[in-house]
Design a protein around this motif. Structure first.
Motif, PDB file in Angstrom:
ATOM      1  N   VAL A  52       0.868  -1.174   0.000  1.00  0.00           N
ATOM      2  CA  VAL A  52       0.000   0.000   0.000  1.00  0.00           C
ATOM      3  C   VAL A  52       0.906   1.226   0.000  1.00  0.00           C
ATOM      4  O   VAL A  52       1.522   1.540   1.019  1.00  0.00           O
ATOM      5  CB  VAL A  52      -0.931   0.011   1.230  1.00  0.00           C
ATOM      6  N   PRO A  53       1.035   1.908  -1.147  1.00  0.00           N
ATOM      7  CA  PRO A  53       1.988   3.012  -1.230  1.00  0.00           C
ATOM      8  C   PRO A  53       1.641   4.214  -0.349  1.00  0.00           C
ATOM      9  O   PRO A  53       2.525   4.991  -0.015  1.00  0.00           O
ATOM     10  CB  PRO A  53       1.995   3.388  -2.710  1.00  0.00           C
ATOM     11  N   GLN A  54       0.378   4.364   0.060  1.00  0.00           N
ATOM     12  CA  GLN A  54       0.000   5.494   0.911  1.00  0.00           C
ATOM     13  C   GLN A  54       0.499   5.343   2.346  1.00  0.00           C
ATOM     14  O   GLN A  54       0.573   6.316   3.078  1.00  0.00           O
ATOM     15  CB  GLN A  54      -1.525   5.669   0.974  1.00  0.00           C
ATOM     16  N   LEU A  55       0.799   4.109   2.757  1.00  0.00           N
ATOM     17  CA  LEU A  55       1.204   3.846   4.137  1.00  0.00           C
ATOM     18  C   LEU A  55       2.598   3.237   4.150  1.00  0.00           C
ATOM     19  O   LEU A  55       2.850   2.225   3.487  1.00  0.00           O
ATOM     20  CB  LEU A  55       0.213   2.889   4.806  1.00  0.00           C
ATOM     21  N   LYS A  56       3.505   3.825   4.915  1.00  0.00           N
ATOM     22  CA  LYS A  56       4.872   3.310   4.988  1.00  0.00           C
ATOM     23  C   LYS A  56       4.888   1.934   5.631  1.00  0.00           C
ATOM     24  O   LYS A  56       4.183   1.680   6.609  1.00  0.00           O
ATOM     25  CB  LYS A  56       5.746   4.261   5.791  1.00  0.00           C
ATOM     26  N   ALA A  57       5.687   1.043   5.068  1.00  0.00           N
ATOM     27  CA  ALA A  57       5.898  -0.316   5.590  1.00  0.00           C
ATOM     28  C   ALA A  57       4.594  -1.100   5.705  1.00  0.00           C
ATOM     29  O   ALA A  57       4.398  -1.868   6.631  1.00  0.00           O
ATOM     30  CB  ALA A  57       6.629  -0.277   6.922  1.00  0.00           C
ATOM     31  N   CYS A  58       3.695  -0.907   4.747  1.00  0.00           N
ATOM     32  CA  CYS A  58       2.407  -1.606   4.763  1.00  0.00           C
ATOM     33  C   CYS A  58       2.369  -2.564   3.581  1.00  0.00           C
ATOM     34  O   CYS A  58       2.074  -2.174   2.453  1.00  0.00           O
ATOM     35  CB  CYS A  58       1.263  -0.601   4.694  1.00  0.00           C
ATOM     36  N   TYR A  59       2.696  -3.829   3.852  1.00  0.00           N
ATOM     37  CA  TYR A  59       2.725  -4.828   2.800  1.00  0.00           C
ATOM     38  C   TYR A  59       2.420  -6.202   3.383  1.00  0.00           C
ATOM     39  O   TYR A  59       2.519  -6.431   4.584  1.00  0.00           O
ATOM     40  CB  TYR A  59       4.072  -4.832   2.074  1.00  0.00           C
ATOM     41  N   SER A  60       2.026  -7.128   2.498  1.00  0.00           N
ATOM     42  CA  SER A  60       1.711  -8.495   2.914  1.00  0.00           C
ATOM     43  C   SER A  60       1.834  -9.394   1.695  1.00  0.00           C
ATOM     44  O   SER A  60       2.168  -8.943   0.602  1.00  0.00           O
ATOM     45  CB  SER A  60       0.300  -8.576   3.505  1.00  0.00           C
ATOM     46  N   GLN A  61       1.544 -10.684   1.898  1.00  0.00           N
ATOM     47  CA  GLN A  61       1.597 -11.640   0.795  1.00  0.00           C
ATOM     48  C   GLN A  61       0.535 -12.704   0.973  1.00  0.00           C
ATOM     49  O   GLN A  61      -0.080 -12.811   2.022  1.00  0.00           O
ATOM     50  CB  GLN A  61       2.977 -12.289   0.704  1.00  0.00           C
ATOM     51  N   GLY A  62       0.329 -13.498  -0.064  1.00  0.00           N
ATOM     52  CA  GLY A  62      -0.609 -14.606  -0.023  1.00  0.00           C
ATOM     53  C   GLY A  62      -0.381 -15.542  -1.184  1.00  0.00           C
ATOM     54  O   GLY A  62       0.207 -15.151  -2.202  1.00  0.00           O
ATOM     55  N   GLU A  63      -0.839 -16.769  -1.033  1.00  0.00           N
ATOM     56  CA  GLU A  63      -0.692 -17.742  -2.119  1.00  0.00           C
ATOM     57  C   GLU A  63      -1.654 -17.447  -3.271  1.00  0.00           C
ATOM     58  O   GLU A  63      -1.406 -17.852  -4.401  1.00  0.00           O
ATOM     59  CB  GLU A  63      -0.911 -19.158  -1.588  1.00  0.00           C
ATOM     60  N   THR A  64      -2.766 -16.782  -2.969  1.00  0.00           N
ATOM     61  CA  THR A  64      -3.732 -16.369  -3.988  1.00  0.00           C
ATOM     62  C   THR A  64      -3.997 -14.875  -3.811  1.00  0.00           C
ATOM     63  O   THR A  64      -3.686 -14.297  -2.760  1.00  0.00           O
ATOM     64  CB  THR A  64      -5.069 -17.116  -3.854  1.00  0.00           C
ATOM     65  N   ILE A  65      -4.594 -14.256  -4.811  1.00  0.00           N
ATOM     66  CA  ILE A  65      -4.933 -12.833  -4.683  1.00  0.00           C
ATOM     67  C   ILE A  65      -5.975 -12.641  -3.588  1.00  0.00           C
ATOM     68  O   ILE A  65      -5.903 -11.675  -2.820  1.00  0.00           O
ATOM     69  CB  ILE A  65      -5.384 -12.252  -6.038  1.00  0.00           C
ATOM     70  N   ASP A  66      -6.939 -13.560  -3.473  1.00  0.00           N
ATOM     71  CA  ASP A  66      -7.939 -13.449  -2.405  1.00  0.00           C
ATOM     72  C   ASP A  66      -7.281 -13.494  -1.026  1.00  0.00           C
ATOM     73  O   ASP A  66      -7.619 -12.707  -0.140  1.00  0.00           O
ATOM     74  CB  ASP A  66      -8.977 -14.565  -2.510  1.00  0.00           C
ATOM     75  N   GLU A  67      -6.330 -14.410  -0.847  1.00  0.00           N
ATOM     76  CA  GLU A  67      -5.623 -14.502   0.428  1.00  0.00           C
ATOM     77  C   GLU A  67      -4.812 -13.231   0.675  1.00  0.00           C
ATOM     78  O   GLU A  67      -4.804 -12.687   1.787  1.00  0.00           O
ATOM     79  CB  GLU A  67      -4.703 -15.721   0.445  1.00  0.00           C
TER      80      GLU A  67
END
Length: 72
Positions: free
Chosen positions: A25-40
């Motif tokens: 999320v470029p609007q928030l610093k250090a705001c990122y995540s991951q998932g095996e699917t886009i829904d996840e």
């Protein structure tokens, strides 16, 4: 009725070398995540956004302007 307390965020999604979807999320610093699917990924990123907003200050919130494509 529109909820005026809702905020809109953009998520930039890439796929890493292991096949996971990674969102930031470029609007928030250090705001990122991951998932095996886009829904996840999207479920995970919503949780991370809520955590980032708990720690929100003017210093870690920026305005998202957009994405431009450059061909070289």
């Amino acid at each position: 009725m529109l909820d005026t307390n809702k905020r809109e965020f953009y998520v930039i999604i890439e796929r890493d070398e292991d096949g996971y979807y990674v969102g930031e999320v470029p609007q928030l610093k250090a705001c990122y995540s991951q998932g095996e699917t886009i829904d996840e990924l999207m479920n995970n990123i919503k949780e991370v956004i809520e955590l980032c907003l708990e720690e929100e200050t003017d210093a870690n919130f920026t305005e998202f302007v957009g994405i431009q494509k450059v061909v070289i």
